[in-house]
Write a protein that holds these residues in place. Structure first.
Motif, mmCIF file in Angstrom:
data_model
loop_
_atom_site.group_PDB
_atom_site.id
_atom_site.type_symbol
_atom_site.label_atom_id
_atom_site.label_comp_id
_atom_site.label_asym_id
_atom_site.label_seq_id
_atom_site.Cartn_x
_atom_site.Cartn_y
_atom_site.Cartn_z
ATOM 1 N N THR A 136 4.939 -11.285 -2.489
ATOM 2 C CA THR A 136 4.496 -9.903 -2.354
ATOM 3 C C THR A 136 5.389 -8.926 -3.117
ATOM 4 O OG1 THR A 136 3.909 -8.186 -0.751
ATOM 5 C CG2 THR A 136 5.822 -9.527 -0.236
ATOM 6 N N ASN A 137 4.846 -7.760 -3.414
ATOM 7 C CA ASN A 137 5.634 -6.708 -4.070
ATOM 8 C C ASN A 137 6.210 -5.724 -3.050
ATOM 9 O OD1 ASN A 137 3.203 -5.473 -3.421
ATOM 10 N ND2 ASN A 137 2.939 -4.476 -5.389
ATOM 11 N N VAL A 138 6.244 -6.116 -1.787
ATOM 12 C CA VAL A 138 6.844 -5.292 -0.736
ATOM 13 C C VAL A 138 8.354 -5.494 -0.757
ATOM 14 C CG1 VAL A 138 7.023 -4.920 1.755
ATOM 15 C CG2 VAL A 138 4.783 -5.416 0.733
ATOM 16 N N ASN A 139 9.089 -4.386 -0.787
ATOM 17 C CA ASN A 139 10.547 -4.414 -0.727
ATOM 18 C C ASN A 139 10.943 -3.812 0.618
ATOM 19 O OD1 ASN A 139 13.287 -3.558 -0.853
ATOM 20 N ND2 ASN A 139 13.207 -3.604 -3.084
ATOM 21 N N GLY A 140 11.521 -4.616 1.485
ATOM 22 C CA GLY A 140 11.865 -4.179 2.831
ATOM 23 C C GLY A 140 12.778 -2.965 2.867
ATOM 24 N N MET A 141 13.697 -2.856 1.913
ATOM 25 C CA MET A 141 14.606 -1.700 1.875
ATOM 26 C C MET A 141 13.849 -0.414 1.580
ATOM 27 S SD MET A 141 17.661 -2.605 2.632
ATOM 28 C CE MET A 141 18.799 -1.462 1.903
ATOM 29 N N VAL B 178 -5.101 6.001 0.220
ATOM 30 C CA VAL B 178 -4.176 4.878 0.370
ATOM 31 C C VAL B 178 -4.494 3.942 -0.791
ATOM 32 C CG1 VAL B 178 -3.415 2.975 1.832
ATOM 33 C CG2 VAL B 178 -4.138 5.136 2.884
ATOM 34 N N LYS B 179 -3.508 3.786 -1.678
ATOM 35 C CA LYS B 179 -3.710 2.964 -2.878
ATOM 36 C C LYS B 179 -2.841 1.717 -2.805
ATOM 37 C CE LYS B 179 -4.439 6.804 -6.073
ATOM 38 N NZ LYS B 179 -3.924 7.452 -7.282
ATOM 39 N N PHE B 180 -3.216 0.749 -3.612
ATOM 40 C CA PHE B 180 -2.393 -0.438 -3.767
ATOM 41 C C PHE B 180 -1.324 -0.171 -4.821
ATOM 42 C CE2 PHE B 180 -6.315 -2.352 -2.105
ATOM 43 C CZ PHE B 180 -5.779 -3.051 -1.046
ATOM 44 N N ASP B 181 -0.097 -0.554 -4.520
ATOM 45 C CA ASP B 181 1.018 -0.446 -5.457
ATOM 46 C C ASP B 181 0.785 -1.460 -6.573
ATOM 47 O OD1 ASP B 181 3.428 -0.448 -6.813
ATOM 48 O OD2 ASP B 181 4.651 -0.567 -5.005
ATOM 49 N N GLN B 182 0.749 -0.987 -7.799
ATOM 50 C CA GLN B 182 0.462 -1.864 -8.935
ATOM 51 C C GLN B 182 1.700 -2.553 -9.501
ATOM 52 O OE1 GLN B 182 -2.698 -2.732 -9.764
ATOM 53 N NE2 GLN B 182 -3.158 -1.502 -7.949
ATOM 54 N N ALA B 183 2.828 -2.425 -8.817
ATOM 55 C CA ALA B 183 4.044 -3.115 -9.259
ATOM 56 C C ALA B 183 3.799 -4.622 -9.295
ATOM 57 C CB ALA B 183 5.206 -2.793 -8.320
ATOM 58 N N LYS C 285 0.842 -1.186 0.000
ATOM 59 C CA LYS C 285 0.000 0.000 0.000
ATOM 60 C C LYS C 285 0.886 1.248 0.000
ATOM 61 C CE LYS C 285 -3.729 -2.209 2.549
ATOM 62 N NZ LYS C 285 -4.500 -2.190 3.806
ATOM 63 N N ILE C 286 0.382 2.301 -0.630
ATOM 64 C CA ILE C 286 1.097 3.574 -0.732
ATOM 65 C C ILE C 286 0.166 4.687 -0.263
ATOM 66 C CG2 ILE C 286 2.238 5.181 -2.290
ATOM 67 C CD1 ILE C 286 2.615 2.817 -4.222
ATOM 68 N N VAL C 287 0.699 5.592 0.559
ATOM 69 C CA VAL C 287 -0.062 6.727 1.065
ATOM 70 C C VAL C 287 0.235 7.952 0.203
ATOM 71 C CG1 VAL C 287 -0.436 8.245 3.049
ATOM 72 C CG2 VAL C 287 0.023 5.825 3.406
ATOM 73 N N SER C 288 -0.811 8.675 -0.183
ATOM 74 C CA SER C 288 -0.668 9.933 -0.917
ATOM 75 C C SER C 288 -1.231 11.058 -0.059
ATOM 76 C CB SER C 288 -1.432 9.892 -2.235
ATOM 77 O OG SER C 288 -0.917 8.883 -3.066
ATOM 78 N N PHE C 289 -0.587 12.210 -0.139
ATOM 79 C CA PHE C 289 -1.004 13.367 0.643
ATOM 80 C C PHE C 289 -1.579 14.443 -0.262
ATOM 81 C CE2 PHE C 289 2.738 11.656 2.968
ATOM 82 C CZ PHE C 289 2.059 11.201 4.078
ATOM 83 N N ALA C 290 -2.337 15.366 0.352
ATOM 84 C CA ALA C 290 -2.878 16.516 -0.378
ATOM 85 C C ALA C 290 -2.908 17.717 0.548
ATOM 86 C CB ALA C 290 -4.292 16.208 -0.863
#
Length: 137
Positions: A97-102, A70-75, A48-53
């Motif tokens: 998963t498409n989560v990269n710990g770094m 809060v969107k899903f990362d489409q990677a 998941k990715i958070v976007s601000f406004a």
């Protein structure tokens, strides 16, 4: 408290709230970083990715920051060859998963620094308010 000082405090408070949400989402991503498909046609956890406004707060006549979404990362998901795994497809690959710990660690560090900067700004406003009151005595 001076109106401008109150505005500064509320702007910083909105930043604290936004970064708190961001850190919670990053922690969720990290908690699921070992996720993989449990069945051939299922997907593992998607990052998941958070976007601000910037949002105009009419009560203080200033822009504050809010979580826009809060969107899903489409990677793409990762793939690991493991033909004996229950989540393996016909070719023997399991989606990971498409989560990269770094990346999550870097994002968490940045969120923590931004959170601390907002706390420092609030502390400065409080200090200025106390000094102003001492002068007025």
């Amino acid at each position: 408290m001076d109106n401008d000082l109150m505005k500064a405090m509320q702007i910083s408070a909105s930043g604290l709230k936004a970064q708190t949400t961001r850190m919670r989402i990053i922690a969720e991503n990290l908690a699921n970083s070992g996720s993989e498909a449990t069945a051939p046609n299922e997907d593992p956890y998607r990052r998941k990715i958070v976007s601000f406004a910037n949002v105009l707060d009419r009560t203080i006549d200033a822009e504050t920051v809010k979580v826009a979404n809060v969107k899903f990362d489409q990677a793409d998901f990762g793939m690991r060859f493991d033909p004996g795994h229950p989540g393996a497809d016909a070719a023997g690959y399991v989606k990971t998963t498409n989560v990269n710990g770094m990346i999550e660690a870097m994002d968490m560090s940045q969120a923590q620094r931004t959170y601390q900067a907002n706390l420092n700004a609030i502390d400065a406003v409080k200090s200025l308010s106390v000094r102003t009151l001492e002068i007025l005595r």
